[in-house]
Design an enzyme around this catalytic site. Structure first.
Site, PDB file in Angstrom:
ATOM      1  N   LYS A 232       0.817  -1.217   0.000  1.00  0.00           N
ATOM      2  CA  LYS A 232       0.000   0.000   0.000  1.00  0.00           C
ATOM      3  C   LYS A 232       0.844   1.258   0.000  1.00  0.00           C
ATOM      4  O   LYS A 232       0.670   2.162  -0.825  1.00  0.00           O
ATOM      5  CB  LYS A 232      -0.939  -0.008   1.209  1.00  0.00           C
ATOM      6  CG  LYS A 232      -1.699   1.273   1.405  1.00  0.00           C
ATOM      7  CD  LYS A 232      -2.610   1.608   0.246  1.00  0.00           C
ATOM      8  CE  LYS A 232      -3.154   3.015   0.314  1.00  0.00           C
ATOM      9  NZ  LYS A 232      -4.156   3.323  -0.678  1.00  0.00           N
ATOM     10  N   CYS A 290      -3.012  11.159   0.788  1.00  0.00           N
ATOM     11  CA  CYS A 290      -2.322   9.876   0.591  1.00  0.00           C
ATOM     12  C   CYS A 290      -0.901  10.048   0.074  1.00  0.00           C
ATOM     13  O   CYS A 290       0.057   9.732   0.764  1.00  0.00           O
ATOM     14  CB  CYS A 290      -3.138   9.022  -0.350  1.00  0.00           C
ATOM     15  SG  CYS A 290      -4.863   8.972   0.126  1.00  0.00           S
TER      16      CYS A 290
HETATM   17  N1  SAJ Z   1      -1.384  14.491  -9.705  1.00  0.00           N
HETATM   18  C1  SAJ Z   1      -0.477  15.091 -10.597  1.00  0.00           C
HETATM   19  N2  SAJ Z   1      -0.195  14.424 -11.763  1.00  0.00           N
HETATM   20  C2  SAJ Z   1      -0.773  13.214 -12.069  1.00  0.00           C
HETATM   21  C3  SAJ Z   1      -1.686  12.612 -11.127  1.00  0.00           C
HETATM   22  C4  SAJ Z   1      -1.979  13.280  -9.956  1.00  0.00           C
HETATM   23  O1  SAJ Z   1       0.052  16.183 -10.361  1.00  0.00           O
HETATM   24  O2  SAJ Z   1      -0.490  12.701 -13.151  1.00  0.00           O
HETATM   25  C5  SAJ Z   1      -1.691  15.186  -8.431  1.00  0.00           C
HETATM   26  C6  SAJ Z   1      -3.182  15.482  -8.281  1.00  0.00           C
HETATM   27  O3  SAJ Z   1      -3.484  16.749  -8.835  1.00  0.00           O
HETATM   28  C7  SAJ Z   1      -3.363  15.489  -6.766  1.00  0.00           C
HETATM   29  C8  SAJ Z   1      -2.340  14.457  -6.303  1.00  0.00           C
HETATM   30  O4  SAJ Z   1      -1.404  14.289  -7.377  1.00  0.00           O
HETATM   31  O5  SAJ Z   1      -3.019  16.755  -6.222  1.00  0.00           O
HETATM   32  C9  SAJ Z   1      -2.939  13.090  -5.933  1.00  0.00           C
HETATM   33  O6  SAJ Z   1      -3.732  12.686  -6.977  1.00  0.00           O
HETATM   34  P1  SAJ Z   1      -4.233  11.144  -7.117  1.00  0.00           P
HETATM   35  O7  SAJ Z   1      -4.866  11.033  -8.432  1.00  0.00           O
HETATM   36  O8  SAJ Z   1      -3.136  10.215  -6.816  1.00  0.00           O
HETATM   37  O9  SAJ Z   1      -5.384  11.036  -6.009  1.00  0.00           O
HETATM   38  P2  SAJ Z   1      -5.441  10.360  -4.536  1.00  0.00           P
HETATM   39  O10 SAJ Z   1      -4.285  10.794  -3.753  1.00  0.00           O
HETATM   40  O11 SAJ Z   1      -6.790  10.615  -4.020  1.00  0.00           O
HETATM   41  O12 SAJ Z   1      -5.392   8.800  -4.859  1.00  0.00           O
HETATM   42  C10 SAJ Z   1      -4.289   7.994  -4.601  1.00  0.00           C
HETATM   43  C11 SAJ Z   1      -4.457   6.776  -5.511  1.00  0.00           C
HETATM   44  N3  SAJ Z   1      -3.284   5.953  -5.451  1.00  0.00           N
HETATM   45  C12 SAJ Z   1      -2.824   5.362  -6.560  1.00  0.00           C
HETATM   46  O13 SAJ Z   1      -3.352   5.454  -7.641  1.00  0.00           O
HETATM   47  C13 SAJ Z   1      -1.587   4.512  -6.383  1.00  0.00           C
HETATM   48  C14 SAJ Z   1      -5.686   5.962  -5.068  1.00  0.00           C
HETATM   49  O14 SAJ Z   1      -5.757   4.765  -5.800  1.00  0.00           O
HETATM   50  C15 SAJ Z   1      -5.549   5.620  -3.579  1.00  0.00           C
HETATM   51  O15 SAJ Z   1      -6.660   4.907  -3.126  1.00  0.00           O
HETATM   52  C16 SAJ Z   1      -5.426   6.911  -2.789  1.00  0.00           C
HETATM   53  O16 SAJ Z   1      -4.256   7.600  -3.197  1.00  0.00           O
HETATM   54  C17 SAJ Z   1      -5.322   6.543  -1.291  1.00  0.00           C
HETATM   55  O17 SAJ Z   1      -6.356   6.668  -0.591  1.00  0.00           O
HETATM   56  O18 SAJ Z   1      -4.293   6.032  -0.902  1.00  0.00           O
END
Ligand code: SAJ
Length: 472
Positions: A232, A290
Site C-alpha cells: 500500500k 495519501c
Molecule cells: N497528480 C499530478 N499528476 C498526475 C496525477 C496526480 O500532479 O499525473 C496530483 C493530483 O493533482 C493530486 C495528487 O497528485 O493533487 C494526488 O492525486 P491522485 O490522483 O493520486 O489522487 P489520490 O491521492 O486521491 O489517490 C491515490 C491513488 N493511489 C494510486 O493510484 C496509487 C488511489 O488509488 C488511492 O486509493 C489513494 O491515493 C489513497 O487513498 O491512498
C-alpha cells in the site's frame, strides 16, 4: 498456522456481525457494502460522539451520507441498509463484544514528515477501544494506511495489552489497506483487487472470508501483513515518484524551450512487448491525504520493520524522498512563473491582484486535504499580493475565503492562475476573461494544462504554463 485459533474460529462459525471504526471516506462505504451482503447479519459503524463529528451518527442512521462531494450510489445504499437496520451507527464501543470482525479505517497523518513522526493518536485510541472489548475468535483488520511493521508491532501489542488475549492464538489480526479515491468510493472497493495480509495464515483466511463477498470485479491478493503494508505505501509512493518524474521533466523542458506534452506523446508512443511506461502529468503540485504522506510511512518502515541493516548510502535521500521534494517544489515554481509573467507585463507580485482558480487538491472534487494551492497562496500573500480564490466545489477552508462567483474573483485581476483542473476551467474564454480583468497585458498561468495557450496569447495575454518551454 495456529490450530488453537482455527479451532476457536471454527467454533465461532462464519462471520455474521461486523464492526467498522471510523465513519469517514473509507469507513462509511466499506460498512454499507458489508451490510449489503446477504450472509452478513449486522454491521455497526462506530463514531465517537465528539463535538466535531458526532453529528455523523444521526445523519448515517437517517440514511444520509455526511461525506462531502458526489459519491455515486452511496446515499441509495445507505438508505437501503439503514432502513432495514442492517447497518447502524453507534458511539457505544462496548457493543464490539457482539461482533465477529472489526475493521479500523482511521486517518494516519504525519505530525512531522521530516523526522518521520506519524500522528497515530486517533488510530491508537481506536485500537485500544477494540482491545477493551475483544473476544476470543474475533478478527481485527487495519484498513488505514500504516507504517510497515505496525500490524505485527504496535497494533498487536496494544490489542494484547488491552484484552489479555494473544494474537494468532486467541484472535485473528490482519491488514487490508483501502485503495479508494474520492468520487468513486463504492466502485473502488468493489472493483479494485483487495490486498489481504494476516499476521498468520489463519488470520489471512479469516480476512479473506470478510472481504470476498464485497468484491464484484476485484480479486483477493493474499500476502503477509508486512508485505500488505509495504504494498500500500509503495503503490502511492510509486505514483508520487512517477508524478515527480513528470514534474522534473517539465522543468527541464521549460529550461530547454520545448513543449513537455510533445515529449510526453513521444515517450508514450514507445509501445510493444515488455515495454511498460506510465508517464504521468506535471502540474502545480501534489496534494491529498495519501501521496503526501505514504512515502514517509514507507521510509519509516525501515526503522519499524527492518530486520537487516539497509544497504544504502547513510545520509543520501532515497529516490522517494527526493520525489517528495520535487513535488513539494511545484507550488514554488508556480510562484516563479507568476512572477516572471507579471514582470513581462511590467508588474510585480507586490500590489498585484491574483485570481487563483482551484483550491481542491484534485479536479471536480471538494476534497481540500493538503492542497498545493495553499503553499502557493502563502508565497503570494508573503510577497504582498492581493489574492482571491475561486473553487466551484470546496465550501470552506480555514483562514481562506473560497468564492463561488468566478467573475468577482477574476474581475480587475492582474493575473489569473489555474491550480486545479476542474472541468469548468477548460471552458475559460480568453475574451471574456480579458474583459473582466480590464488590463492591457493580462496574465494567465496554467498549472494544470487546461487552457489552449495560443488562444489566450492571440487574445493579448501574457501566458506561462507548466512544461511549456516552447511558449513561456
Ligand atoms: N497528480 C499530478 N499528476 C498526475 C496525477 C496526480 O500532479 O499525473 C496530483 C493530483 O493533482 C493530486 C495528487 O497528485 O493533487 C494526488 O492525486 P491522485 O490522483 O493520486 O489522487 P489520490 O491521492 O486521491 O489517490 C491515490 C491513488 N493511489 C494510486 O493510484 C496509487 C488511489 O488509488 C488511492 O486509493 C489513494 O491515493 C489513497 O487513498 O491512498
Amino acid at each position: 498456522m495456529s490450530d488453537k485459533l482455527q479451532k476457536i474460529i471454527d467454533a465461532r462459525g462464519p462471520i455474521k456481525k461486523i464492526g467498522v471504526l471510523g465513519m469517514g471516506y473509507v469507513g462509511i462505504p466499506a460498512a454499507a457494502l458489508f451490510a449489503d451482503v446477504d450472509k452478513f447479519e449486522k454491521v455497526l459503524g462506530f463514531q465517537r460522539n465528539s463535538a466535531s463529528s458526532g453529528y455523523k451518527i444521526d445523519m448515517i442512521n437517517n440514511g444520509e451520507s455526511p461525506l462531502k462531494g458526489e459519491e455515486p450510489g452511496l446515499e441509495d445504499l445507505l438508505r437501503k441498509v439503514t432502513d432495514t437496520k442492517k447497518f447502524e451507527c453507534t458511539p457505544d464501543f462496548s457493543r464490539i463484544t457482539e461482533l465477529d470482525a472489526v475493521t479500523l479505517a482511521i486517518q494516519t497523518p504525519f505530525k512531522n514528515p521530516a523526522d518521520l513522526i506519524p500522528d497515530f493518536g486517533a488510530l491508537i485510541e481506536g485500537i485500544r477501544n477494540v482491545g477493551k472489548y475483544l473476544k476470543p475468535g474475533m478478527l481485527v483488520v487495519l484498513e488505514s494506511t500504516i507504517t510497515p511493521g505496525t500490524t505485527k508491532g504496535m497494533a498487536k501489542e496494544i490489542l494484547e495489552e488491552e484484552s489479555g488475549l494473544k494474537a494468532g492464538e486467541d484472535f485473528a489480526l490482519a491488514h487490508a489497506p483501502e485503495r479508494v479515491m474520492v468520487g468513486r468510493l463504492l466502485k473502488n472497493i468493489q472493483e479494485h483487487d483487495r490486498i489481504v495480509g494476516g499476521i498468520d495464515e489463519t488470520s489471512t483466511k479469516r480476512a479473506i472470508e470478510l472481504y470476498s463477498p464485497v468484491l464484484t470485479k476485484g480479486k483477493i491478493i493474499p500476502m503477509s501483513a508486512t508485505a500488505a503494508e509495504v504494498t500500500k505505501t509503495a503503490e502511492n509512493t510509486f505514483r508520487d515518484l512517477q508524478i515527480a518524474a513528470a514534474n522534473q521533466l517539465a522543468l527541464y523542458c521549460e529550461s530547454m524551450g520545448i513543449n513537455f506534452y510533445d515529449v510526453r506523446a513521444g515517450i508514450d508512443s514507445l509501445k510493444g512487448e515488455g515495454i511498460t511506461r506510465a508517464i504521468l502529468w506535471p502540474g502545480a503540485g501534489v496534494g491529498g491525504h495519501c501521496l503526501t504522506k505514504d512515502t514517509y510511512h514507507l521510509e519509516r518502515g525501515i526503522e519499524i520493520a527492518g530486520e537487516m541493516p539497509l544497504d544504502y548510502p547513510k545520509n543520501a535521500d532515497s529516490i522517494y524522498i527526493l520525489a517528495r521534494k520535487v513535488n513539494d517544489f511545484m507550488p514554488n515554481h508556480m510562484f516563479k512563473l507568476t512572477e516572471e509573467a507579471l514582470a513581462a507585463a511590467d508588474k510585480r507580485i507586490k500590489g498585484s491582484k491574483i485570481a487563483m482558480l482551484g483550491w481542491a487538491f484534485i479536479n471536480d472534487s471538494d476534497d481540500a486535504r493538503n492542497p498545493p494551492s495553499e503553499p502557493y497562496r502563502d508565497l503570494l500573500v508573503e510577497a504582498g499580493a492581493e489574492v482571491m480564490v475561486h473553487d466551484p466545489h470546496v465550501l470552506n477552508y480555514p483562514n481562506v475565503e473560497i468564492e463561488k462567483d468566478m467573475e468577482s474573483v477574476v474581475k480587475d485581476a492582474d493575473a489569473v492562475v489555474i491550480l486545479t483542473g476542474h472541468s469548468e476551467y477548460f471552458k475559460l474564454d480568453p475574451a471574456e476573461v480579458k474583459a473582466l480583468m480590464g488590463k492591457d497585458q493580462p496574465v494567465v498561468v496554467d498549472g494544470r494544462n487546461v487552457i489552449k495557450p495560443e488562444e489566450f496569447i492571440d487574445g493579448g495575454f501574457v501566458y506561462r504554463g507548466i512544461g511549456r518551454g516552447d511558449i513561456n
